[in-house]
Design an enzyme around this catalytic site. Structure first.
Site, short mmCIF file in Angstrom:
data_model
loop_
_atom_site.label_atom_id
_atom_site.label_comp_id
_atom_site.label_asym_id
_atom_site.label_seq_id
_atom_site.Cartn_x
_atom_site.Cartn_y
_atom_site.Cartn_z
N LEU A 221 26.40 0.04 6.63
CA LEU A 221 26.63 -0.34 8.02
C LEU A 221 25.39 -0.92 8.68
O LEU A 221 24.30 -0.54 8.34
CB LEU A 221 27.08 0.91 8.80
CG LEU A 221 28.30 1.60 8.20
CD1 LEU A 221 28.56 2.92 8.92
CD2 LEU A 221 29.54 0.70 8.30
N ALA B 81 6.23 3.65 9.70
CA ALA B 81 7.42 3.58 8.84
C ALA B 81 7.22 4.39 7.55
O ALA B 81 8.11 5.18 7.19
CB ALA B 81 7.77 2.11 8.54
N SER C 238 3.37 -1.86 13.10
CA SER C 238 2.20 -2.13 12.24
C SER C 238 1.15 -1.03 12.30
O SER C 238 -0.04 -1.29 12.11
CB SER C 238 1.55 -3.49 12.60
OG SER C 238 2.52 -4.49 12.52
N ARG D 135 1.69 1.82 10.53
CA ARG D 135 2.02 2.62 9.34
C ARG D 135 2.85 3.86 9.67
O ARG D 135 2.73 4.89 9.00
CB ARG D 135 0.74 3.02 8.56
CG ARG D 135 -0.24 1.89 8.31
CD ARG D 135 0.30 0.75 7.52
NE ARG D 135 0.73 1.07 6.17
CZ ARG D 135 1.23 0.18 5.32
NH1 ARG D 135 1.37 -1.10 5.71
NH2 ARG D 135 1.61 0.53 4.12
N LEU E 121 16.39 2.78 10.15
CA LEU E 121 14.93 2.94 10.27
C LEU E 121 14.47 2.04 11.42
O LEU E 121 14.70 0.83 11.39
CB LEU E 121 14.25 2.52 8.96
CG LEU E 121 12.73 2.36 9.03
CD1 LEU E 121 12.04 3.66 9.43
CD2 LEU E 121 12.18 1.87 7.68
N LYS F 48 0.83 -1.22 0.00
CA LYS F 48 0.00 0.00 0.00
C LYS F 48 0.86 1.27 0.00
O LYS F 48 0.44 2.30 -0.51
CB LYS F 48 -0.93 0.01 1.24
CG LYS F 48 -1.98 -1.07 1.20
CD LYS F 48 -3.11 -0.69 0.25
CE LYS F 48 -4.17 -1.75 0.12
NZ LYS F 48 -3.95 -2.73 -0.96
N PHE F 49 2.03 1.19 0.59
CA PHE F 49 2.92 2.35 0.57
C PHE F 49 3.84 2.32 -0.63
O PHE F 49 3.88 3.26 -1.44
CB PHE F 49 3.74 2.42 1.87
CG PHE F 49 4.86 3.40 1.80
CD1 PHE F 49 4.59 4.76 1.67
CD2 PHE F 49 6.19 2.99 1.82
CE1 PHE F 49 5.63 5.70 1.58
CE2 PHE F 49 7.23 3.91 1.74
CZ PHE F 49 6.93 5.27 1.62
C1 COA Z 1 11.18 -1.78 9.80
C2 COA Z 1 10.11 -1.15 10.70
C3 COA Z 1 10.46 0.28 11.00
C4 COA Z 1 8.78 -1.20 9.95
O1 COA Z 1 7.78 -0.70 10.81
P1 COA Z 1 6.43 -1.50 11.05
O2 COA Z 1 5.74 -0.91 12.21
O3 COA Z 1 6.77 -2.95 11.10
O4 COA Z 1 5.59 -1.27 9.70
P2 COA Z 1 4.57 -0.09 9.37
O5 COA Z 1 3.18 -0.55 9.65
O6 COA Z 1 4.94 1.17 10.02
O7 COA Z 1 4.79 0.09 7.79
C5 COA Z 1 4.66 -0.97 6.90
C6 COA Z 1 5.25 -0.55 5.58
O8 COA Z 1 6.67 -0.35 5.73
C7 COA Z 1 7.36 -1.18 4.80
N1 COA Z 1 8.61 -1.64 5.38
C8 COA Z 1 8.80 -2.57 6.33
N2 COA Z 1 10.11 -2.71 6.58
C9 COA Z 1 10.75 -1.85 5.78
C10 COA Z 1 12.11 -1.55 5.58
N3 COA Z 1 13.08 -2.16 6.25
N4 COA Z 1 12.43 -0.61 4.68
C11 COA Z 1 11.47 0.02 3.98
N5 COA Z 1 10.15 -0.23 4.12
C12 COA Z 1 9.81 -1.16 5.01
C13 COA Z 1 6.42 -2.33 4.58
O9 COA Z 1 6.71 -3.00 3.38
C14 COA Z 1 5.08 -1.63 4.54
O10 COA Z 1 4.85 -0.97 3.31
P3 COA Z 1 3.93 -1.67 2.16
O11 COA Z 1 2.55 -1.77 2.72
O12 COA Z 1 4.04 -0.78 0.97
O13 COA Z 1 4.53 -3.02 1.92
C15 COA Z 1 9.97 -1.94 12.04
O14 COA Z 1 9.47 -3.23 11.77
C16 COA Z 1 11.27 -2.05 12.79
O15 COA Z 1 11.68 -1.11 13.45
N6 COA Z 1 11.89 -3.25 12.73
C17 COA Z 1 13.15 -3.52 13.39
C18 COA Z 1 14.26 -2.76 12.75
C19 COA Z 1 14.37 -2.98 11.27
O16 COA Z 1 14.19 -4.08 10.77
N7 COA Z 1 14.67 -1.90 10.56
C20 COA Z 1 14.89 -1.92 9.13
C21 COA Z 1 16.30 -2.16 8.89
S1 COA Z 1 16.55 -2.32 7.18
#
Ligand code: COA
Length: 463
Positions: free
Chosen positions: A463, A207, A203, A205, A195, A63-64
């Site tokens: 990194l 991010a 979850s 949204r 990030l 969706k994003f």
């Molecule tokens: C990655 C993180 C910030 C995503 O946040 P979240 O609460 O799980 O997801 P949200 O509901 O906010 O957002 C979901 C959207 O972000 C996208 N997304 C998830 N992880 C992502 C990433 N690493 N990079 C870019 N987009 C990402 C998803 O694909 C989704 O978009 P879509 O619907 O178009 O597919 C969170 O899971 C997190 O902090 N994880 C641990 C650290 C981590 O893995 N960071 C990324 C390092 S590369």
């Protein structure tokens, strides 16, 4: 990824031989060309496994991401350039992206101890974990200060979200500038990293909001392209590289659940197998010093020119920042020719520990990650190849160089050296006893069409 565990019990070498023998119905060692083909096949299978394991969404389900200037999953790209045009900087929105009212944007200043500590606390408890939640990255405060404050960075690129009422930091995203060459085009991009959204706010949204805001903050400075990496499968990787791990402290890795003792092996045999010599082997191998910076810059840039996807270290300050040793963060070594005083080689690694979650005996896994390296043998090494078709002298030299790096890493108390299957790593991973891990790192470009890049043509280490 943190402790992307070793897939041992069988080394890749053993697996390939087993497979080749089964296919050929013989007990003899597999012919090099059969092995090479099988190796590629195994890698492809592992790649498919990894993407399917992560349950790749369809474009409609993103969706994003399906609103963003990135290629579709199935798009075959043959040209290069922006996906959407740049906007005149004075037309970039001055308004920060809207946040739910309980939250507010902030900029982190890594020179302010409280900000650095807030970021450390967020990441150490909420950042990347392996699939089984056994390990979580534990970037040190000093590492974060280093990684987030290179030359020419912007303070507003260290973007946080705090709870409005109590100012607790609950989300973060960063950008730093990078001059990235994709094939023959060099572009100033932002490199997006760290990030992170607090576990309790997942979850929701948030991010996408973070990504939109860092995009706006790049646009304000006239930068419309970005590079980022993730274990997650998103539309659409420009390259995918597998993680490899070289055990330096097998006993601890086994106790942590990172490695397993191979079938029919004892721990004692494993310890012997992974023992490294006490002393480095290359004459003239020494720690890199300030005076080496200009030579190292020239050597590394020339070496990186051999890849299709690589950063360019534009100034000595860049090399001073990124490659010169930085206490407890980056270790770098050069080889100085004793007669000419010329720097012929450089190799470096950085420290990125992982917290070991819920282990009674160990709290931290001390991992070193292989970083940039270069050798002038690449330019004068001749055309002779090994039986696997690899350039003979370059292979030999990289094996010596990486072995010396392993010796130094062991001396500094690292438990494991991690690396990716990128650059020329394929020439030494097996011989230096790196085992294939179960993690993959995907490389992505934002608003930049670019043909797929083979893993051994990736020259950017993030990194
Ligand atoms: C990655 C993180 C910030 C995503 O946040 P979240 O609460 O799980 O997801 P949200 O509901 O906010 O957002 C979901 C959207 O972000 C996208 N997304 C998830 N992880 C992502 C990433 N690493 N990079 C870019 N987009 C990402 C998803 O694909 C989704 O978009 P879509 O619907 O178009 O597919 C969170 O899971 C997190 O902090 N994880 C641990 C650290 C981590 O893995 N960071 C990324 C390092 S590369």
């Amino acid at each position: 990824m943190p402790g992307d565990k070793d897939k041992q019990p069988l080394s890749k070498e053993q697996q390939l031989d087993d497979l080749a023998k089964k296919l050929a119905g013989t007990k003899s060692k597999a012919a090099p060309e059969v092995r090479a083909k099988l190796e590629k096949l195994m890698q492809q299978l592992a790649l498919q496994e990894s993407s399917s394991g992560k349950e790749k969404k369809t474009m409609e389900e993103h969706k994003f991401w399906n609103t963003q200037p990135v290629p579709k999953h199935d798009e075959q790209i043959t040209d290069m350039g922006p996906i959407e045009p740049s906007i005149p900087v004075d037309q970039v929105s001055k308004e920060p992206t809207a946040l739910p009212k309980e939250f507010e944007w902030c900029e982190l200043d890594m020179n302010v101890e409280k900000d650095a500590k807030d970021l450390y606390d967020l990441l150490t408890l909420n950042y990347v974990e392996d699939d089984d939640a056994q390990f979580r990255f534990d970037y040190s405060v000093n590492f974060l200060k280093w990684a987030l404050q290179p030359p020419n960075t912007r303070k507003e690129w260290l973007t946080g979200v705090r709870v409005a009422s109590n100012k607790k930091l609950v989300a973060f995203i960063s950008a730093i500038p990078v001059q990235l060459r994709t094939f023959d085009r060099s572009t100033l991009m932002t490199e997006i990293n760290f990030l992170n959204v607090h576990k309790k706010l997942r979850s929701k949204r948030l991010a996408p909001v973070m990504i939109r805001e860092i995009t706006r903050r790049s646009h304000i400075h006239g930068i419309f392209q970005a590079v980022y990496t993730a274990g997650a499968v998103l539309p659409k990787p420009v390259s995918t590289c597998q993680y490899f791990h070289r055990s330096l402290n097998p006993k601890k890795l086994v106790e942590c659940g990172f490695s397993r003792i191979p079938r029919n092996w004892t721990l004692a045999r494993m310890i012997k197998h992974f023992k490294v010599p006490e002393k480095t082997t290359i004459p003239g191998f020494r720690e890199m010093q300030q005076k080496d910076v200009p030579q190292v810059r020239a050597l590394v840039n020339k070496y990186l020119d051999r890849f299709d996807f690589a950063p360019q270290f534009e100034t000595d300050e860049d090399v001073e920042h990124w490659i010169l040793p930085h206490k407890d963060v980056v270790w770098s070594y050069v080889v100085e020719d004793p007669t000419t005083n010329k720097i012929t080689d450089v190799v470096s690694f950085y420290s990125l520990p992982s917290s070991v979650i819920g282990n009674p005996k160990h709290k931290t896994l001390n991992a070193a990650y292989l970083y940039y390296y270069a050798t002038d043998v690449a330019f004068a090494g001749g055309k002779e190849t090994t039986e696997d078709g690899a350039p003979k002298l370059l292979s030999k030299r990289l094996n010596e160089l990486v072995l010396d790096a392993l010796i130094m890493a062991k001396r500094f108390g690292f438990d494991v050296m991690n690396g990716l299957q990128l650059m020329d790593n394929g020439l030494f991973l097996q011989q230096q006893k790196f085992g294939a891990g179960d993690g993959f790192l995907n490389y992505y470009l934002y608003n930049w069409r670019c043909p797929d890049v083979e893993d051994n043509k990736v020259g950017l280490v993030m990194l």
